[in-house]
Write a protein that holds these residues in place. Sequence first.
Motif, PDB file in Angstrom:
ATOM      1  N   UNK A 131      -2.746   2.528  -7.469  1.00 20.78           N
ATOM      2  CA  UNK A 131      -1.608   3.107  -8.194  1.00 20.78           C
ATOM      3  C   UNK A 131      -0.360   2.795  -7.386  1.00 20.78           C
ATOM      4  N   UNK A 132       0.536   2.005  -7.968  1.00 16.78           N
ATOM      5  CA  UNK A 132       1.713   1.519  -7.249  1.00 16.78           C
ATOM      6  C   UNK A 132       2.944   2.305  -7.687  1.00 16.78           C
ATOM      7  N   UNK A 133       3.656   2.843  -6.701  1.00 15.99           N
ATOM      8  CA  UNK A 133       4.892   3.586  -6.962  1.00 15.99           C
ATOM      9  C   UNK A 133       6.057   2.850  -6.320  1.00 15.99           C
ATOM     10  N   UNK A 134       7.174   2.820  -7.017  1.00 14.24           N
ATOM     11  CA  UNK A 134       8.385   2.177  -6.513  1.00 14.24           C
ATOM     12  C   UNK A 134       9.330   3.232  -5.942  1.00 14.24           C
ATOM     13  N   UNK A 153     -10.096   6.787   1.369  1.00 14.52           N
ATOM     14  CA  UNK A 153      -9.207   5.711   0.956  1.00 14.52           C
ATOM     15  C   UNK A 153      -7.923   5.724   1.764  1.00 14.52           C
ATOM     16  N   UNK A 154      -6.979   4.898   1.367  1.00 14.09           N
ATOM     17  CA  UNK A 154      -5.746   4.726   2.130  1.00 14.09           C
ATOM     18  C   UNK A 154      -4.540   4.648   1.205  1.00 14.09           C
ATOM     19  N   UNK A 155      -3.369   4.817   1.814  1.00 12.34           N
ATOM     20  CA  UNK A 155      -2.098   4.531   1.158  1.00 12.34           C
ATOM     21  C   UNK A 155      -1.460   3.369   1.912  1.00 12.34           C
ATOM     22  N   UNK A 156      -1.008   2.370   1.177  1.00 12.99           N
ATOM     23  CA  UNK A 156      -0.449   1.156   1.764  1.00 12.99           C
ATOM     24  C   UNK A 156       1.036   1.046   1.462  1.00 12.99           C
ATOM     25  N   UNK A 157       1.779   0.405   2.379  1.00  7.53           N
ATOM     26  CA  UNK A 157       3.171   0.113   2.080  1.00  7.53           C
ATOM     27  C   UNK A 157       3.272  -1.258   1.403  1.00  7.53           C
ATOM     28  N   UNK A 204       1.313  -4.105   2.811  1.00  6.00           N
ATOM     29  CA  UNK A 204      -0.132  -3.941   2.908  1.00  6.00           C
ATOM     30  C   UNK A 204      -0.587  -3.210   4.147  1.00  6.00           C
ATOM     31  N   UNK A 205       0.367  -2.626   4.880  1.00  6.40           N
ATOM     32  CA  UNK A 205       0.016  -1.850   6.068  1.00  6.40           C
ATOM     33  C   UNK A 205      -0.462  -0.454   5.668  1.00  6.40           C
ATOM     34  N   UNK A 206      -1.477   0.050   6.362  1.00  5.75           N
ATOM     35  CA  UNK A 206      -1.974   1.394   6.100  1.00  5.75           C
ATOM     36  C   UNK A 206      -0.996   2.405   6.685  1.00  5.75           C
ATOM     37  N   UNK A 207      -0.461   3.258   5.834  1.00  3.30           N
ATOM     38  CA  UNK A 207       0.483   4.276   6.297  1.00  3.30           C
ATOM     39  C   UNK A 207      -0.115   5.684   6.240  1.00  3.30           C
ATOM     40  N   UNK A 208      -1.290   5.821   5.619  1.00  2.00           N
ATOM     41  CA  UNK A 208      -1.978   7.114   5.590  1.00  2.00           C
ATOM     42  C   UNK A 208      -3.448   6.893   5.267  1.00  2.00           C
TER      43      UNK A 208
END
Length: 247
Positions: free
Chosen positions: A52-55, A98-102, A105-109
């Motif tokens: 799920x991509x958020x801007x 799972x992860x949240x990416x910036x 593609x870096x893992x930020x959470x």
Amino acid sequence: MATTNFTLRIPGRLPDAIPMERMGEYIAAFAHLLGKSNDPRFATIKASSIGIVATIASDRRSFVHARLREAQANPDGNPGKSLHRIEVMLGEDNVRGTTILDAEGNVVANLSVVHPVNNESFTLRQVDTIDGVVTGLIGADDTVNLHLRDDYNRDINVVIRDMTLAREILPHFRSGMIRLVADGPWERTDIGWLPKSGKCVVRSFEVLDMTSVRDVLDRIATLPDNGWDEVPDPMAMWQDLRGSARG
């Protein structure tokens, strides 16, 4: 306006494997985690292991990073509670961590999974009592659903199949505490056993005397020649006799 994005991954799932309504819940939870003040906007859903991509506006990027760090460091804060909500949803849907990416593609959470407790394994059939205030009596044919609110402010739903018993309980609607004897499956909770909702049958009840100990002792002290009228502090004496400290 320059923008960047953040992606919540839901691994091992394709978009058509999750109902649209549930997907909407994930999107809403992710938006809440990113923060209303950061004005996240839905961008797209990536198909390979759902993303799920958020801007976000580029000048809010550092604020989002800070919010995600706070969410992981302080689970009791608002960001932490938002993160926990997503972790609970992942557990409900049996999704691994799972992860949240910036945008790079870096893992930020990193998100763990909170699996739901299986209360069925902590259920037993028994006859026991439950105290509370009657908040509702709803009849249907020869069955009445009785709603009780206990001292922990929990709403308890039990069943009455004896109409005479139901009529006897009715006058106590929102009128003091009663004690029910209920037969059926009980579930173990963090603060004791509770009747399984809508499954336990009420066998009998009694009205509880809500008179405080202090009031009882004060009444006894007014009676002559019983000794209590000579005690300076009957409440202290009673506590000493039962071995309890004064509060």
